[in-house]
Scaffold this motif. Structure first.
Motif, PDB file in Angstrom:
ATOM      1  N   ALA A 223      -6.576   1.886  -7.827  1.00 51.42           N
ATOM      2  CA  ALA A 223      -6.258   1.196  -6.572  1.00 51.42           C
ATOM      3  C   ALA A 223      -6.745   2.012  -5.376  1.00 51.42           C
ATOM      4  O   ALA A 223      -7.267   1.473  -4.409  1.00 51.42           O
TER       5      ALA A 223
ATOM      6  N   ASP B 266       0.840  -1.203   0.000  1.00 53.51           N
ATOM      7  CA  ASP B 266       0.000   0.000   0.000  1.00 53.51           C
ATOM      8  C   ASP B 266       0.876   1.254   0.000  1.00 53.51           C
ATOM      9  O   ASP B 266       0.559   2.242  -0.650  1.00 53.51           O
TER      10      ASP B 266
ATOM     11  N   SER C 284      -9.474  -0.002  -3.474  1.00 48.39           N
ATOM     12  CA  SER C 284      -8.813  -0.751  -2.410  1.00 48.39           C
ATOM     13  C   SER C 284      -8.470   0.112  -1.185  1.00 48.39           C
ATOM     14  O   SER C 284      -8.726  -0.287  -0.058  1.00 48.39           O
TER      15      SER C 284
ATOM     16  N   LEU D 269       2.275   1.896  -3.421  1.00 52.50           N
ATOM     17  CA  LEU D 269       1.291   2.358  -4.403  1.00 52.50           C
ATOM     18  C   LEU D 269       1.508   3.838  -4.740  1.00 52.50           C
ATOM     19  O   LEU D 269       1.332   4.247  -5.890  1.00 52.50           O
TER      20      LEU D 269
ATOM     21  N   TRP E 123      -1.555  -5.146  -7.376  1.00 52.70           N
ATOM     22  CA  TRP E 123      -2.393  -4.169  -8.077  1.00 52.70           C
ATOM     23  C   TRP E 123      -2.743  -4.647  -9.478  1.00 52.70           C
ATOM     24  O   TRP E 123      -3.828  -4.393  -9.980  1.00 52.70           O
TER      25      TRP E 123
ATOM     26  N   ARG F 271      -2.828   3.690 -10.214  1.00 52.06           N
ATOM     27  CA  ARG F 271      -2.769   4.270  -8.875  1.00 52.06           C
ATOM     28  C   ARG F 271      -4.151   4.768  -8.456  1.00 52.06           C
ATOM     29  O   ARG F 271      -4.630   4.470  -7.359  1.00 52.06           O
TER      30      ARG F 271
ATOM     31  N   TRP G  48     -11.246  -5.220 -10.290  1.00 49.06           N
ATOM     32  CA  TRP G  48     -11.481  -4.737  -8.937  1.00 49.06           C
ATOM     33  C   TRP G  48     -12.752  -5.347  -8.346  1.00 49.06           C
ATOM     34  O   TRP G  48     -13.505  -4.691  -7.647  1.00 49.06           O
TER      35      TRP G  48
ATOM     36  N   LYS H  54      -6.502  -5.249 -10.890  1.00 50.67           N
ATOM     37  CA  LYS H  54      -6.914  -4.559 -12.115  1.00 50.67           C
ATOM     38  C   LYS H  54      -7.417  -5.576 -13.147  1.00 50.67           C
ATOM     39  O   LYS H  54      -8.458  -5.374 -13.761  1.00 50.67           O
TER      40      LYS H  54
END
Ligand SMILES: [Zn+2]
Length: 367
Positions: free
Chosen positions: A27, A12, A31, A15, A292, A24, A300, A296
């Protein structure tokens, strides 16, 4: 969404270094923000428990970035941090305690109180901004609140681990001037932005530490509540709320004393440490930088139940064939699962839900 499912790890943190703006942003949207929202929900529940107040009666949940449905441009920006907190409800008739310089009705309030995450860590932040648009009389009301309750607010800063960042200047006020001197300086110079924040918790951010921060949020809440009351033109109830948080803390202390403190503390911290370690271990198993991409690729969404951040679930990246059974750290061996579906899947079960879903999708395409 239980708090025990929430933690933030090195992935995290990294990111905020990902150069692909869209990845980015997505996410953050699917998330990071849902997890921050869960932390805020925990705080709102604590506020209900301590003060008997519904925090969302006068406030809305405020997001940064916001990701409004029609603004695709928001996905093209590189965000340095994300924030979820409370801000005054956007309402024309509600905020009659304060006024705008241009005479138009006040629709939204220039402060917000919530959780901020960046590469530096995770912090609590009470931020005021845009106060320039309001009249000097409006500002005076908030200043007056700080003057009146100065001593308790300082104690509250200690209790809630909040650090005031107020304006200063080498001549009028200095680093170690009193808070009152700072506010006087701000008032005299028309400086209306200020911050109260906790020092950032470093990654990995465990469930236990997030729980502590949610508690700090609830303890500092009477300050935010007073800002709201002032904006509504109603008397603040600051001292009533402080009395309630004193009761709550005393009751908790009494309960702890009645038990065998040493024993219970050892048990609780073991339990929390174990839970955090299990969580950390589960996440460390996912190869860096792959998480990630997996999320993706899976749009998601949970590969089992199809739910995503819109349905308030937390998404995990899961090995299809567990490592203990020789599963590889390749993109193909990962799938996105929500915490509920993930909890129902043990190491013995190596069902590739992603391929089941894509078979169904292919089948649907064919017919
Ligand atoms: Zn699911």
């Amino acid at each position: 969404m239980p708090l025990k499912d929430i933690s933030f790890d090195e992935e995290d943190k990294n990111l905020f270094q990902v150069p692909d703006a869209r990845l980015r942003a997505e996410a953050l949207q699917h998330s990071i923000l849902p997890r921050l929202h869960a932390v805020l929900n925990e705080s709102v529940a604590l506020i209900r428990e301590i003060y008997g107040l519904e925090a969302l009666e006068d406030s809305i949940v405020s997001y940064y970035p916001h990701f409004r449905p029609k603004r695709t441009k928001e996905l093209e920006l590189l965000y340095p941090h994300a924030f979820v907190g409370l801000g005054g409800k956007r309402d024309k008739g509600k905020w009659n305690g304060v006024a705008r310089k241009d005479g138009k009705p006040v629709q939204f309030l220039p402060f917000r109180f919530g959780f901020l995450i960046s590469e530096q860590g995770f912090e609590l932040n009470f931020h005021t901004y845009w106060l320039k648009g309001l009249t000097g009389e409006s500002h005076k009301k908030w200043f007056a609140f700080h003057y009146q309750h100065e001593a308790i607010i300082i104690r509250l800063c200690f209790a809630a681990s909040m650090y005031p960042f107020l304006h200063f200047d080498g001549e009028d006020v200095r680093w170690l001037s009193t808070i009152r001197q700072h506010y006087r300086f701000m008032e005299n110079n028309g400086l209306y932005g200020s911050d109260y924040f906790s020092h950032a918790i470093q990654f990995p951010i465990t469930t236990e530490r997030i729980g502590n921060l949610a508690e700090c949020y609830a303890l500092f809440y009477p300050v935010y509540d007073s800002y709201i009351c002032i904006a509504k033109g109603e008397p603040e109830r600051f001292l009533d709320l402080i009395a309630k948080s004193n009761d709550w803390m005393e009751a908790r202390y009494d309960a702890m004393e009645q038990e065998d403190i040493a024993e219970s503390e050892a048990e609780i911290s073991d339990e929390i440490t174990n839970a955090a370690m299990v969580l950390a271990e589960r996440k460390v198993r996912v190869m860096p930088a792959i998480r990630w991409q997996v999320l993706k690729r899976d749009n998601w969404k949970c590969c089992s139940c199809g739910r995503g951040s819109q349905q308030n679930v937390i998404l995990h990246v899961d090995h299809i064939v567990p490592r203990s059974k020789g599963g590889a750290d390749t993109l193909d061996n990962y799938q996105t699962l929500c915490s509920e579906c993930n909890a129902g899947k043990s190491n013995r079960d190596s069902t590739n839900l992603r391929s089941v879903l894509s078979c169904i999708a292919d089948f649907n395409k064919e017919i």
